[in-house]
Design an enzyme around this catalytic site. Structure first.
Site, PDB file in Angstrom:
ATOM      1  N   THR A  56      -0.341 -10.080  18.769  1.00 37.39           N
ATOM      2  CA  THR A  56       0.164 -10.268  17.416  1.00 37.39           C
ATOM      3  C   THR A  56       1.640  -9.907  17.395  1.00 37.39           C
ATOM      4  O   THR A  56       2.192  -9.406  18.380  1.00 37.39           O
ATOM      5  CB  THR A  56      -0.574  -9.365  16.406  1.00 37.39           C
ATOM      6  OG1 THR A  56      -0.303  -7.992  16.723  1.00 37.39           O
ATOM      7  CG2 THR A  56      -2.080  -9.616  16.417  1.00 37.39           C
ATOM      8  N   TYR A  78       2.893   6.302  15.842  1.00 33.05           N
ATOM      9  CA  TYR A  78       1.760   5.404  15.574  1.00 33.05           C
ATOM     10  C   TYR A  78       0.440   6.103  15.919  1.00 33.05           C
ATOM     11  O   TYR A  78      -0.522   6.052  15.148  1.00 33.05           O
ATOM     12  CB  TYR A  78       1.916   4.124  16.385  1.00 33.05           C
ATOM     13  CG  TYR A  78       0.808   3.114  16.187  1.00 33.05           C
ATOM     14  CD1 TYR A  78       0.814   2.268  15.080  1.00 33.05           C
ATOM     15  CD2 TYR A  78      -0.241   3.006  17.100  1.00 33.05           C
ATOM     16  CE1 TYR A  78      -0.206   1.339  14.896  1.00 33.05           C
ATOM     17  CE2 TYR A  78      -1.255   2.090  16.917  1.00 33.05           C
ATOM     18  CZ  TYR A  78      -1.234   1.260  15.814  1.00 33.05           C
ATOM     19  OH  TYR A  78      -2.243   0.346  15.628  1.00 33.05           O
ATOM     20  N   LYS A 105      -2.696   7.050  13.288  1.00 32.39           N
ATOM     21  CA  LYS A 105      -4.073   6.593  13.465  1.00 32.39           C
ATOM     22  C   LYS A 105      -5.031   7.756  13.678  1.00 32.39           C
ATOM     23  O   LYS A 105      -6.200   7.689  13.292  1.00 32.39           O
ATOM     24  CB  LYS A 105      -4.141   5.603  14.623  1.00 32.39           C
ATOM     25  CG  LYS A 105      -3.406   4.292  14.351  1.00 32.39           C
ATOM     26  CD  LYS A 105      -3.920   3.591  13.095  1.00 32.39           C
ATOM     27  CE  LYS A 105      -3.299   2.215  12.904  1.00 32.39           C
ATOM     28  NZ  LYS A 105      -3.822   1.512  11.703  1.00 32.39           N
ATOM     29  N   SER A 165      -7.114   2.896  15.818  1.00 31.22           N
ATOM     30  CA  SER A 165      -6.729   2.695  17.213  1.00 31.22           C
ATOM     31  C   SER A 165      -7.297   3.794  18.096  1.00 31.22           C
ATOM     32  O   SER A 165      -7.410   4.951  17.673  1.00 31.22           O
ATOM     33  CB  SER A 165      -5.207   2.682  17.344  1.00 31.22           C
ATOM     34  OG  SER A 165      -4.811   2.653  18.705  1.00 31.22           O
ATOM     35  N   VAL A 183      -4.010  -6.452  20.829  1.00 32.55           N
ATOM     36  CA  VAL A 183      -4.150  -7.848  20.412  1.00 32.55           C
ATOM     37  C   VAL A 183      -2.791  -8.554  20.403  1.00 32.55           C
ATOM     38  O   VAL A 183      -1.761  -7.963  20.081  1.00 32.55           O
ATOM     39  CB  VAL A 183      -4.790  -7.921  19.010  1.00 32.55           C
ATOM     40  CG1 VAL A 183      -5.025  -9.365  18.584  1.00 32.55           C
ATOM     41  CG2 VAL A 183      -6.112  -7.149  18.995  1.00 32.55           C
ATOM     42  N   ILE A 210       0.805  -1.224   0.000  1.00 30.76           N
ATOM     43  CA  ILE A 210       0.000   0.000   0.000  1.00 30.76           C
ATOM     44  C   ILE A 210       0.838   1.275   0.000  1.00 30.76           C
ATOM     45  O   ILE A 210       0.282   2.362  -0.181  1.00 30.76           O
ATOM     46  CB  ILE A 210      -0.998   0.024   1.179  1.00 30.76           C
ATOM     47  CG1 ILE A 210      -0.269   0.102   2.522  1.00 30.76           C
ATOM     48  CG2 ILE A 210      -1.931  -1.175   1.111  1.00 30.76           C
ATOM     49  CD1 ILE A 210      -1.204   0.411   3.688  1.00 30.76           C
ATOM     50  N   ASN A 256      -6.532  -2.818   6.724  1.00 31.00           N
ATOM     51  CA  ASN A 256      -5.913  -3.320   7.948  1.00 31.00           C
ATOM     52  C   ASN A 256      -4.394  -3.140   7.968  1.00 31.00           C
ATOM     53  O   ASN A 256      -3.791  -3.057   9.041  1.00 31.00           O
ATOM     54  CB  ASN A 256      -6.251  -4.813   8.111  1.00 31.00           C
ATOM     55  CG  ASN A 256      -5.404  -5.469   9.177  1.00 31.00           C
ATOM     56  OD1 ASN A 256      -5.628  -5.282  10.378  1.00 31.00           O
ATOM     57  ND2 ASN A 256      -4.400  -6.233   8.754  1.00 31.00           N
TER      58      ASN A 256
END
Length: 313
Positions: free
Chosen positions: A271, A232, A236, A172, A269, A94, A120
């Site tokens: 991940t 970050y 968001k 977020s 989460v 992207i 995502n």
């Protein structure tokens, strides 16, 4: 009952809800989609993206699973295909305009268009209490500009329907304008960003550019930016603001050509992005995005959700 016990009960309840989602099909009244409905999920080779692709395909949609790296994307799609799900892989980076262009061309030639896109794909280079901005430019380029460019490329491909097409942006809570802790300190800028009349793509871009300029000259700590996961959080915040802006723009489309746009927070989460230190599993993290993609009606458009509940931007 103490706080930890209550939190544990809430997590167990969420797992029950997701289990129910998987075992009980939507009613005929709610089910607006068919096997011909095409959903694109970016960054879907692992984690939350993979689970979003999994759950959408489980509900009977055709899912295009995308990944920047071809090998891992093909393997992820193969796992779902072996489970009998209608999943197709296509490479997509992207942050590369030529990759988005090639992907868009393939979509049009292969399917004629799409019905859902779940943005995502994203990156984060901090963990725990770290707050380095060493990779700020890449974070902003991927999470905001990459998402924005995908939205612009996908809108012309979204097929007309009575139910409307869907754009879901995985964002977020850290990007909230008025969070009590992690927010922009510049009150005038915050007011401009929260005011629908003054909000514009130019304002969002300029906010990101100002931050990156301050990163380069070393003055970002005095800039009034969020104090946790700064790059970050700002990326968001830009996604959230752009979601609101697109809602205003897309709401003017005529019936039969509607596109509903929302954003959501999957939570913290477990991940690779969080170093496996999250509170919830990818199945739970994917739930709200899938719910928004499939929820009938326009009432969700332009809003921000977490755990299927609307929260303030």
């Amino acid at each position: 009952m103490n706080r930890k016990q209550r939190a544990k009960e809430r997590r167990e309840k969420r797992r029950e809800d997701i289990s129910l989602l998987r075992t009980i099909p939507y009613s005929d009244h709610e089910r607006w989609w068919t096997s011909d409905t095409v959903a694109v999920v970016t960054g879907a080779n692992r984690g939350i993206g993979f689970e979003i692709a999994h759950q959408l395909a489980f509900h009977g949609l055709t899912v295009i699973l995308t990944s920047r790296v071809t090998g891992v994307g093909e393997e992820a799609a193969k796992v779902l295909q072996e489970g009998g799900l209608s999943v197709v892989f296509h490479q997509l980076d992207i942050v590369d305009p030529s990759s988005i262009e090639a992907f868009s061309k393939w979509i049009k030639e292969t399917y004629g268009g799409i019905d859902i896109v779940v943005n995502n794909a994203g990156v984060n280079f901090n963990a725990g209490s770290d707050n380095s901005v060493e990779f700020a430019e890449k974070v902003i380029a991927t999470n905001y500009y990459g998402t924005k460019n995908m939205i612009k490329a996908m809108i012309p491909l979204m097929r007309p329907s009575d139910s409307g097409a869907r754009i879901v942006n995985v964002s977020s809570r850290l990007g909230r304008l008025n969070g009590r802790r992690n927010r922009i300190g510049n009150i005038d800028l915050r007011k401009k960003l929260e005011d629908d009349e003054s909000l514009s793509e130019e304002l969002i871009d300029q906010t990101m550019n100002t931050f990156l300029e301050q990163v380069k000259d070393g003055s970002w700590k005095e800039g009034g930016w969020p104090q946790v996961f700064t790059d970050y959080s700002l990326s968001k915040l830009a996604v959230n603001a752009y979601t609101r802006l697109m809602w205003r723009t897309l709401s003017e489309r005529p019936e039969g050509h509607k596109i509903y746009v929302t954003c959501c927070c999957p939570g913290w989460v477990k991940t690779a992005m969080t170093g496996w230190a999250g509170h919830t599993n990818p199945e739970e993290g994917a739930d709200t995005a899938v719910w928004l993609a499939l929820l009938p009606g326009p009432s969700i458009s332009g809003k921000f959700f977490a755990e299927r509940r609307e929260i303030n931007f």
